[in-house]
Design a protein around this motif. Structure first.
Motif, PDB file in Angstrom:
ATOM      1  N   SER A 100     -11.131  11.103   1.850  1.00  0.00           N
ATOM      2  CA  SER A 100     -11.629  10.265   0.754  1.00  0.00           C
ATOM      3  C   SER A 100     -12.301  11.128  -0.308  1.00  0.00           C
ATOM      4  O   SER A 100     -12.944  12.129  -0.005  1.00  0.00           O
ATOM      5  CB  SER A 100     -12.599   9.200   1.262  1.00  0.00           C
ATOM      6  OG  SER A 100     -13.800   9.784   1.673  1.00  0.00           O
ATOM      7  N   HIS A 113      -5.566  -1.894  -9.072  1.00  0.00           N
ATOM      8  CA  HIS A 113      -5.528  -0.893  -8.001  1.00  0.00           C
ATOM      9  C   HIS A 113      -4.128  -0.346  -7.744  1.00  0.00           C
ATOM     10  O   HIS A 113      -3.979   0.854  -7.507  1.00  0.00           O
ATOM     11  CB  HIS A 113      -6.123  -1.455  -6.710  1.00  0.00           C
ATOM     12  CG  HIS A 113      -7.616  -1.542  -6.749  1.00  0.00           C
ATOM     13  ND1 HIS A 113      -8.355  -1.928  -5.659  1.00  0.00           N
ATOM     14  CD2 HIS A 113      -8.525  -1.304  -7.729  1.00  0.00           C
ATOM     15  CE1 HIS A 113      -9.639  -1.922  -5.975  1.00  0.00           C
ATOM     16  NE2 HIS A 113      -9.762  -1.546  -7.233  1.00  0.00           N
ATOM     17  N   GLN A 114      -3.110  -1.163  -7.764  1.00  0.00           N
ATOM     18  CA  GLN A 114      -1.752  -0.677  -7.531  1.00  0.00           C
ATOM     19  C   GLN A 114      -1.149  -0.082  -8.797  1.00  0.00           C
ATOM     20  O   GLN A 114      -0.402   0.901  -8.737  1.00  0.00           O
ATOM     21  CB  GLN A 114      -0.852  -1.804  -7.008  1.00  0.00           C
ATOM     22  CG  GLN A 114      -1.222  -2.280  -5.604  1.00  0.00           C
ATOM     23  CD  GLN A 114      -1.186  -1.146  -4.592  1.00  0.00           C
ATOM     24  OE1 GLN A 114      -0.254  -0.346  -4.559  1.00  0.00           O
ATOM     25  NE2 GLN A 114      -2.219  -1.060  -3.763  1.00  0.00           N
ATOM     26  N   PHE A 117      -1.209   3.826 -10.004  1.00  0.00           N
ATOM     27  CA  PHE A 117      -0.358   4.841  -9.392  1.00  0.00           C
ATOM     28  C   PHE A 117       1.033   4.881 -10.017  1.00  0.00           C
ATOM     29  O   PHE A 117       1.885   5.650  -9.590  1.00  0.00           O
ATOM     30  CB  PHE A 117      -0.260   4.609  -7.880  1.00  0.00           C
ATOM     31  CG  PHE A 117      -1.576   4.831  -7.172  1.00  0.00           C
ATOM     32  CD1 PHE A 117      -2.052   6.115  -6.924  1.00  0.00           C
ATOM     33  CD2 PHE A 117      -2.353   3.762  -6.771  1.00  0.00           C
ATOM     34  CE1 PHE A 117      -3.268   6.324  -6.289  1.00  0.00           C
ATOM     35  CE2 PHE A 117      -3.568   3.957  -6.128  1.00  0.00           C
ATOM     36  CZ  PHE A 117      -4.019   5.238  -5.886  1.00  0.00           C
ATOM     37  N   LYS A 140       0.461  10.211  -5.742  1.00  0.00           N
ATOM     38  CA  LYS A 140       1.178   9.286  -4.862  1.00  0.00           C
ATOM     39  C   LYS A 140       2.461   9.918  -4.343  1.00  0.00           C
ATOM     40  O   LYS A 140       2.760   9.852  -3.145  1.00  0.00           O
ATOM     41  CB  LYS A 140       1.488   7.991  -5.610  1.00  0.00           C
ATOM     42  CG  LYS A 140       2.169   6.963  -4.733  1.00  0.00           C
ATOM     43  CD  LYS A 140       2.379   5.654  -5.464  1.00  0.00           C
ATOM     44  CE  LYS A 140       2.889   4.633  -4.482  1.00  0.00           C
ATOM     45  NZ  LYS A 140       4.006   3.888  -4.953  1.00  0.00           N
ATOM     46  N   GLU A 144       3.193  10.770  -0.407  1.00  0.00           N
ATOM     47  CA  GLU A 144       4.375  10.183   0.244  1.00  0.00           C
ATOM     48  C   GLU A 144       5.275  11.266   0.820  1.00  0.00           C
ATOM     49  O   GLU A 144       5.853  11.089   1.888  1.00  0.00           O
ATOM     50  CB  GLU A 144       5.137   9.299  -0.744  1.00  0.00           C
ATOM     51  CG  GLU A 144       4.402   7.999  -1.028  1.00  0.00           C
ATOM     52  CD  GLU A 144       5.041   7.162  -2.134  1.00  0.00           C
ATOM     53  OE1 GLU A 144       5.930   7.672  -2.866  1.00  0.00           O
ATOM     54  OE2 GLU A 144       4.628   5.989  -2.268  1.00  0.00           O
ATOM     55  N   ARG A 149      -0.155   7.909   2.871  1.00  0.00           N
ATOM     56  CA  ARG A 149      -0.292   6.845   1.871  1.00  0.00           C
ATOM     57  C   ARG A 149      -1.577   7.088   1.101  1.00  0.00           C
ATOM     58  O   ARG A 149      -2.475   7.793   1.576  1.00  0.00           O
ATOM     59  CB  ARG A 149      -0.247   5.463   2.513  1.00  0.00           C
ATOM     60  CG  ARG A 149      -1.134   5.262   3.664  1.00  0.00           C
ATOM     61  CD  ARG A 149      -0.844   4.003   4.474  1.00  0.00           C
ATOM     62  NE  ARG A 149      -2.048   3.623   5.175  1.00  0.00           N
ATOM     63  CZ  ARG A 149      -2.560   4.274   6.203  1.00  0.00           C
ATOM     64  NH1 ARG A 149      -1.971   5.336   6.675  1.00  0.00           N
ATOM     65  NH2 ARG A 149      -3.668   3.866   6.772  1.00  0.00           N
ATOM     66  N   TRP A 151      -4.500   5.091  -1.647  1.00  0.00           N
ATOM     67  CA  TRP A 151      -4.967   3.830  -2.199  1.00  0.00           C
ATOM     68  C   TRP A 151      -6.378   4.020  -2.741  1.00  0.00           C
ATOM     69  O   TRP A 151      -7.000   5.054  -2.550  1.00  0.00           O
ATOM     70  CB  TRP A 151      -4.913   2.708  -1.165  1.00  0.00           C
ATOM     71  CG  TRP A 151      -5.908   2.822  -0.049  1.00  0.00           C
ATOM     72  CD1 TRP A 151      -7.121   2.201   0.036  1.00  0.00           C
ATOM     73  CD2 TRP A 151      -5.778   3.596   1.165  1.00  0.00           C
ATOM     74  NE1 TRP A 151      -7.756   2.534   1.222  1.00  0.00           N
ATOM     75  CE2 TRP A 151      -6.947   3.390   1.926  1.00  0.00           C
ATOM     76  CE3 TRP A 151      -4.791   4.443   1.676  1.00  0.00           C
ATOM     77  CZ2 TRP A 151      -7.148   3.996   3.157  1.00  0.00           C
ATOM     78  CZ3 TRP A 151      -4.990   5.048   2.890  1.00  0.00           C
ATOM     79  CH2 TRP A 151      -6.164   4.815   3.622  1.00  0.00           C
ATOM     80  N   VAL A 152      -6.840   3.000  -3.448  1.00  0.00           N
ATOM     81  CA  VAL A 152      -8.184   3.042  -4.014  1.00  0.00           C
ATOM     82  C   VAL A 152      -8.911   1.764  -3.653  1.00  0.00           C
ATOM     83  O   VAL A 152      -8.300   0.694  -3.537  1.00  0.00           O
ATOM     84  CB  VAL A 152      -8.151   3.234  -5.551  1.00  0.00           C
ATOM     85  CG1 VAL A 152      -7.480   2.063  -6.244  1.00  0.00           C
ATOM     86  CG2 VAL A 152      -9.547   3.466  -6.116  1.00  0.00           C
ATOM     87  N   GLU A 153     -10.208   1.872  -3.448  1.00  0.00           N
ATOM     88  CA  GLU A 153     -11.101   0.725  -3.304  1.00  0.00           C
ATOM     89  C   GLU A 153     -12.170   0.898  -4.372  1.00  0.00           C
ATOM     90  O   GLU A 153     -12.812   1.955  -4.444  1.00  0.00           O
ATOM     91  CB  GLU A 153     -11.720   0.684  -1.907  1.00  0.00           C
ATOM     92  CG  GLU A 153     -10.690   0.429  -0.821  1.00  0.00           C
ATOM     93  CD  GLU A 153     -11.261   0.491   0.589  1.00  0.00           C
ATOM     94  OE1 GLU A 153     -12.489   0.727   0.744  1.00  0.00           O
ATOM     95  OE2 GLU A 153     -10.477   0.331   1.535  1.00  0.00           O
ATOM     96  N   PHE A 162     -11.150   6.858  -3.549  1.00  0.00           N
ATOM     97  CA  PHE A 162      -9.725   7.128  -3.352  1.00  0.00           C
ATOM     98  C   PHE A 162      -9.536   7.665  -1.950  1.00  0.00           C
ATOM     99  O   PHE A 162     -10.275   8.547  -1.507  1.00  0.00           O
ATOM    100  CB  PHE A 162      -9.217   8.141  -4.381  1.00  0.00           C
ATOM    101  CG  PHE A 162      -8.954   7.527  -5.719  1.00  0.00           C
ATOM    102  CD1 PHE A 162      -7.699   7.029  -6.032  1.00  0.00           C
ATOM    103  CD2 PHE A 162      -9.961   7.421  -6.651  1.00  0.00           C
ATOM    104  CE1 PHE A 162      -7.457   6.443  -7.265  1.00  0.00           C
ATOM    105  CE2 PHE A 162      -9.734   6.843  -7.888  1.00  0.00           C
ATOM    106  CZ  PHE A 162      -8.472   6.353  -8.193  1.00  0.00           C
ATOM    107  N   TYR A 163      -8.544   7.136  -1.259  1.00  0.00           N
ATOM    108  CA  TYR A 163      -8.220   7.542   0.095  1.00  0.00           C
ATOM    109  C   TYR A 163      -6.774   7.992   0.146  1.00  0.00           C
ATOM    110  O   TYR A 163      -5.915   7.410  -0.516  1.00  0.00           O
ATOM    111  CB  TYR A 163      -8.382   6.370   1.073  1.00  0.00           C
ATOM    112  CG  TYR A 163      -9.770   5.804   1.144  1.00  0.00           C
ATOM    113  CD1 TYR A 163     -10.722   6.343   2.006  1.00  0.00           C
ATOM    114  CD2 TYR A 163     -10.138   4.715   0.340  1.00  0.00           C
ATOM    115  CE1 TYR A 163     -12.004   5.793   2.065  1.00  0.00           C
ATOM    116  CE2 TYR A 163     -11.408   4.183   0.404  1.00  0.00           C
ATOM    117  CZ  TYR A 163     -12.334   4.731   1.265  1.00  0.00           C
ATOM    118  OH  TYR A 163     -13.603   4.200   1.314  1.00  0.00           O
TER     119      TYR A 163
END
Length: 169
Positions: A100, A113-114, A117, A140, A144, A149, A151-153, A162-163
């Motif tokens: 993270s 969030h999506q 990327f 991304k 991959e 993978r 993603w962000v929270e 960011f993870y």
């Protein structure tokens, strides 16, 4: 200059499929130290505070993971209201590492969030924040390629976490 930067970013994005180095065991602590050396001028300019926990050794294309860390940390330095505070950590999970990069920046609306990327997806004008809108799509694609993978929270005004995952094997 903007056109040159855009072309450079597009070339970097397109080369992700053609310029693939072998995977090798890489100490992410050393890799991160090198990224921080490279970003030293922007870190100093913005008075960014960056801390990191002990990170694992993973099997990866180190030049590509270098780029992921550089993009995520650069974004954390760029998208802030006050002095940037950034924390990088790793957590062991079933068969993978979850890395993270967390900041105290401006945050991102969950509706985006999506979208962030996607190539050329910008949430702000160039006058507000510089950049081409390619950095997170590069991250991304790299993750991959590593069978992980990303993603962000985040919420507006509450920073971003960011993870990304990297398999243990």
């Amino acid at each position: 200059q903007r056109m040159k930067d855009l072309i450079d970013d597009l070339l970097a994005f397109s080369h992700l499929n053609t310029e693939k180095n072998e995977f090798h065991l890489t100490d992410l602590n050393q890799l991160l130290d090198n990224v921080l050396i490279n970003l030293k001028s922007s870190i100093n300019e913005e008075h960014a505070r960056i801390i990191h926990d002990n990170l694992p050794t993973v099997n990866c294309d180190s030049s590509q993971l270098y780029q992921v860390f550089q993009n995520l940390i650069s974004n954390s330095i760029k998208f802030h209201h006050t002095t940037p505070g950034i924390h990088i950590s790793a957590e062991e999970s079933e068969g993978e590492w979850i890395i993270s990069v967390s900041d105290e920046g401006i945050g991102i609306d969950p509706d985006h969030h999506q979208k962030i990327f996607e190539v050329f997806r910008r949430l702000h004008t160039r006058q507000e924040y510089a950049g081409s809108g390619i950095g997170l799509s590069i991250c991304k694609r790299i993750i991959e390629r590593h069978q992980g993978r990303i993603w962000v929270e985040s919420e507006p005004g509450k920073g971003a976490n960011f993870y990304f995952t990297i398999p243990k094997n």
